[in-house]
Motif scaffolding. Structure first.
Motif, PDB file in Angstrom:
ATOM      1  N   ALA A 199       0.871  -1.445  -0.015  1.00  0.00           N
ATOM      2  CA  ALA A 199      -0.092  -0.230   0.061  1.00  0.00           C
ATOM      3  C   ALA A 199       0.664   1.239  -0.120  1.00  0.00           C
ATOM      4  CB  ALA A 199      -0.901  -0.036   1.181  1.00  0.00           C
ATOM      5  N   LEU A 200       1.966   1.262   0.686  1.00  0.00           N
ATOM      6  CA  LEU A 200       2.946   2.456   0.792  1.00  0.00           C
ATOM      7  C   LEU A 200       3.414   2.694  -0.631  1.00  0.00           C
ATOM      8  CD1 LEU A 200       4.876   1.951   4.158  1.00  0.00           C
ATOM      9  CD2 LEU A 200       3.168   4.002   3.498  1.00  0.00           C
ATOM     10  N   GLN A 201       3.881   1.591  -1.216  1.00  0.00           N
ATOM     11  CA  GLN A 201       4.640   1.704  -2.504  1.00  0.00           C
ATOM     12  C   GLN A 201       3.458   2.212  -3.718  1.00  0.00           C
ATOM     13  OE1 GLN A 201       6.339  -2.078  -3.187  1.00  0.00           O
ATOM     14  NE2 GLN A 201       8.065  -1.403  -2.036  1.00  0.00           N
ATOM     15  N   GLY A 202       2.182   2.167  -3.217  1.00  0.00           N
ATOM     16  CA  GLY A 202       1.045   2.731  -4.316  1.00  0.00           C
ATOM     17  C   GLY A 202       0.779   4.095  -4.341  1.00  0.00           C
ATOM     18  N   ILE A 203       1.217   4.590  -3.070  1.00  0.00           N
ATOM     19  CA  ILE A 203       1.014   6.042  -2.888  1.00  0.00           C
ATOM     20  C   ILE A 203       1.989   7.003  -3.884  1.00  0.00           C
ATOM     21  CG2 ILE A 203       1.066   8.228  -1.209  1.00  0.00           C
ATOM     22  CD1 ILE A 203       0.763   6.176   0.921  1.00  0.00           C
ATOM     23  N   PRO A 204       1.564   7.799  -4.593  1.00  0.00           N
ATOM     24  CA  PRO A 204       2.312   8.385  -5.606  1.00  0.00           C
ATOM     25  C   PRO A 204       3.340   9.400  -5.047  1.00  0.00           C
ATOM     26  CG  PRO A 204       0.081   8.715  -6.498  1.00  0.00           C
ATOM     27  CD  PRO A 204       0.186   8.017  -4.939  1.00  0.00           C
ATOM     28  N   ALA A 205       4.528   9.613  -5.554  1.00  0.00           N
ATOM     29  CA  ALA A 205       5.439  10.121  -4.862  1.00  0.00           C
ATOM     30  C   ALA A 205       5.210  11.644  -5.405  1.00  0.00           C
ATOM     31  CB  ALA A 205       7.017  10.073  -5.530  1.00  0.00           C
ATOM     32  N   GLN A 206       4.508  12.166  -6.076  1.00  0.00           N
ATOM     33  CA  GLN A 206       4.133  13.550  -6.177  1.00  0.00           C
ATOM     34  C   GLN A 206       3.272  13.973  -5.146  1.00  0.00           C
ATOM     35  OE1 GLN A 206       3.557  11.303  -8.273  1.00  0.00           O
ATOM     36  NE2 GLN A 206       4.626  11.438 -10.162  1.00  0.00           N
ATOM     37  N   VAL A 207       2.531  13.356  -4.321  1.00  0.00           N
ATOM     38  CA  VAL A 207       1.859  13.690  -3.462  1.00  0.00           C
ATOM     39  C   VAL A 207       2.871  14.279  -2.068  1.00  0.00           C
ATOM     40  CG1 VAL A 207       0.208  13.119  -1.459  1.00  0.00           C
ATOM     41  CG2 VAL A 207       0.180  11.963  -3.673  1.00  0.00           C
ATOM     42  N   TYR A 208       3.636  13.378  -1.823  1.00  0.00           N
ATOM     43  CA  TYR A 208       4.812  13.999  -0.694  1.00  0.00           C
ATOM     44  C   TYR A 208       5.482  15.167  -1.467  1.00  0.00           C
ATOM     45  CZ  TYR A 208       3.790   9.326   1.138  1.00  0.00           C
ATOM     46  OH  TYR A 208       3.149   8.426   2.145  1.00  0.00           O
ATOM     47  N   GLU A 209       6.029  15.249  -2.866  1.00  0.00           N
ATOM     48  CA  GLU A 209       6.616  16.209  -3.330  1.00  0.00           C
ATOM     49  C   GLU A 209       5.784  17.802  -3.057  1.00  0.00           C
ATOM     50  OE1 GLU A 209       7.492  15.088  -7.133  1.00  0.00           O
ATOM     51  OE2 GLU A 209       8.997  13.809  -6.650  1.00  0.00           O
ATOM     52  N   ALA A 210       4.580  17.501  -3.357  1.00  0.00           N
ATOM     53  CA  ALA A 210       3.837  18.832  -3.306  1.00  0.00           C
ATOM     54  C   ALA A 210       3.547  19.067  -1.940  1.00  0.00           C
ATOM     55  CB  ALA A 210       2.267  18.499  -3.891  1.00  0.00           C
ATOM     56  N   ALA A 211       3.610  18.128  -0.979  1.00  0.00           N
ATOM     57  CA  ALA A 211       3.488  18.442   0.590  1.00  0.00           C
ATOM     58  C   ALA A 211       4.647  18.854   1.032  1.00  0.00           C
ATOM     59  CB  ALA A 211       3.164  17.170   1.302  1.00  0.00           C
ATOM     60  N   ALA A 212       5.894  18.696   0.544  1.00  0.00           N
ATOM     61  CA  ALA A 212       7.107  19.365   0.824  1.00  0.00           C
ATOM     62  C   ALA A 212       7.320  20.736   0.422  1.00  0.00           C
ATOM     63  CB  ALA A 212       8.377  18.266   0.331  1.00  0.00           C
ATOM     64  N   ILE A 213       6.658  20.884  -0.687  1.00  0.00           N
ATOM     65  CA  ILE A 213       6.872  22.502  -1.296  1.00  0.00           C
ATOM     66  C   ILE A 213       5.796  23.173  -0.642  1.00  0.00           C
ATOM     67  CG2 ILE A 213       6.275  23.825  -3.421  1.00  0.00           C
ATOM     68  CD1 ILE A 213       6.858  21.409  -4.925  1.00  0.00           C
ATOM     69  N   ASP A 214       4.943  22.761  -0.076  1.00  0.00           N
ATOM     70  CA  ASP A 214       4.185  23.425   0.946  1.00  0.00           C
ATOM     71  C   ASP A 214       4.530  23.666   2.306  1.00  0.00           C
ATOM     72  OD1 ASP A 214       2.110  23.827  -1.155  1.00  0.00           O
ATOM     73  OD2 ASP A 214       0.792  22.333  -0.505  1.00  0.00           O
ATOM     74  N   GLY A 215       5.624  23.027   2.501  1.00  0.00           N
ATOM     75  CA  GLY A 215       6.203  23.172   3.946  1.00  0.00           C
ATOM     76  C   GLY A 215       5.956  22.186   4.931  1.00  0.00           C
ATOM     77  N   ALA A 216       5.191  21.159   4.826  1.00  0.00           N
ATOM     78  CA  ALA A 216       4.973  19.822   5.372  1.00  0.00           C
ATOM     79  C   ALA A 216       6.379  19.321   5.628  1.00  0.00           C
ATOM     80  CB  ALA A 216       3.986  19.047   4.746  1.00  0.00           C
ATOM     81  N   ASN A 217       6.500  19.101   7.032  1.00  0.00           N
ATOM     82  CA  ASN A 217       7.513  18.094   7.650  1.00  0.00           C
ATOM     83  C   ASN A 217       7.291  16.635   7.613  1.00  0.00           C
ATOM     84  OD1 ASN A 217       6.038  17.730   9.814  1.00  0.00           O
ATOM     85  ND2 ASN A 217       6.979  19.626  11.013  1.00  0.00           N
ATOM     86  N   GLY A 218       8.190  15.916   8.039  1.00  0.00           N
ATOM     87  CA  GLY A 218       8.106  14.561   7.862  1.00  0.00           C
ATOM     88  C   GLY A 218       6.890  13.905   8.803  1.00  0.00           C
TER      89      GLY A 218
END
Length: 313
Positions: A199-218
């Motif tokens: 399930a983790l590998q099915g989450i698109p990496a673009q979602v985390y990239e967009a969150a990181a651009i918005d300033g979301a931490n780990g």
């Protein structure tokens, strides 16, 4: 001067009346049946017939000792409601389920988060986490019986090295169930880990990239992206784990044989003892159908709960 009008030319195609279909040939209508017939035969022989036969036997005094079969009506069902061994074994089953399900879900999630990485380290973590799951029950129980042994076992060796007294884990009523739970978690958590990892590998990496651009931490990405997107997988794992824990038998039978003083005997073991040790197949069938009803209720309740959440989301 009169002008002659050219003759009207009809360019349309003649209309045809569609004939109703006369139906597919017999081979096309029933041909698929021949492909599913082997499965249907096996399903009837090994699934449907045992279910019907077991329910039928619950109304008789069916025995493996060759006693003449006699119709008892609901006597077996009345007896099981007054049998304290049924309720004590059912309590042990529920206690084991309550103790084993939360760690098997939480630890599997943590393991998947740690192993969800590329490179050699990720491969080693995946292999080490999933490897115990492929071991047979006999090997697993043999390993852990030696680990729990007083005098030379690993666990008691660590306790004595820390200044604590030894514990006879498998022969103490308030410790035996905990020992079986630890063994079960070590053995079976790999399957839940695999589901979480997929399930983790099915989450698109673009979602985390967009969150990181918005300033979301780990931490924010974990609780606001990863865990919500894993909610359906979590629901599936909980349902599967509850059903699997309710059907506990192998490791308890091999490690404690239901002891000490029946403190770890699950209801499936009591059904086994009633049917194949006491030869009361009719009574064992009635108990098994009580347990079957409990499993169905739990599974349906869990399915309704998590499917309702999924629709709300």
């Amino acid at each position: 001067m009169a002008v002659e009008t050219p003759p009207r030319v009809t360019t349309g195609t003649p209309s045809t009346t569609a004939k109703p279909e006369t139906g597919q040939p017999w081979k096309e209508r029933w041909g698929g049946l021949f492909f599913v017939a082997p499965f249907l035969l096996l399903f009837v022989l090994f699934m449907l017939w045992p279910i019907v036969s077991g329910l039928w036997n619950s109304f008789f005094n069916t025995s493996l000792a060759g006693v003449k079969q006699e119709f008892l009506g609901l006597q077996n069902w009345r007896d099981l409601f007054g049998d304290p061994a049924v309720w004590s074994s059912l309590k042990n089953t529920l206690v084991f389920t309550a103790m084993s399900t939360p760690p098997l879900v939480i630890i599997a999630l943590v393991m998947a988060l740690l192993a969800n990485r590329k490179g050699l380290l990720g491969w080693l973590l995946r292999f080490s986490y999933f490897a115990p799951f492929v071991l047979p029950a006999t090997v697993v129980t043999l390993i852990w019986v030696w680990i729990y042994q007083p005098g030379f076992g690993l666990v008691n060796g660590l306790l004595t090295a820390g200044g604590f007294t030894e514990i006879d884990w498998l022969n103490t009523e308030n410790r035996a169930m905990l020992a079986v739970v630890i063994t079960t978690v070590w053995w079976t958590v790999g399957f839940n880990f695999l589901l979480y990892l997929a399930a983790l590998q099915g989450i698109p990496a673009q979602v985390y990239e967009a969150a990181a651009i918005d300033g979301a931490n780990g931490r924010q990405q974990l609780f606001r992206i990863t865990l919500p997107l894993l909610s359906r997988t979590t629901g599936l794992i909980i349902v599967l784990q509850l059903v699997a824990s309710l059907k506990i038998f192998d490791q308890i039978y091999l490690m404690t044989t239901g002891g000490p003083n029946h403190a770890t005997r699950p209801i499936i073991m009591y059904i086994y003892e009633t049917g194949f040790t006491s030869y009361r197949i009719g009574y064992a069938s009635a108990i098994s159908y009580l347990f079957f009803a409990i499993i169905v209720i739990v599974a349906v309740a869990q399915f309704k709960l998590f499917s309702g959440r999924g629709e709300a989301e």
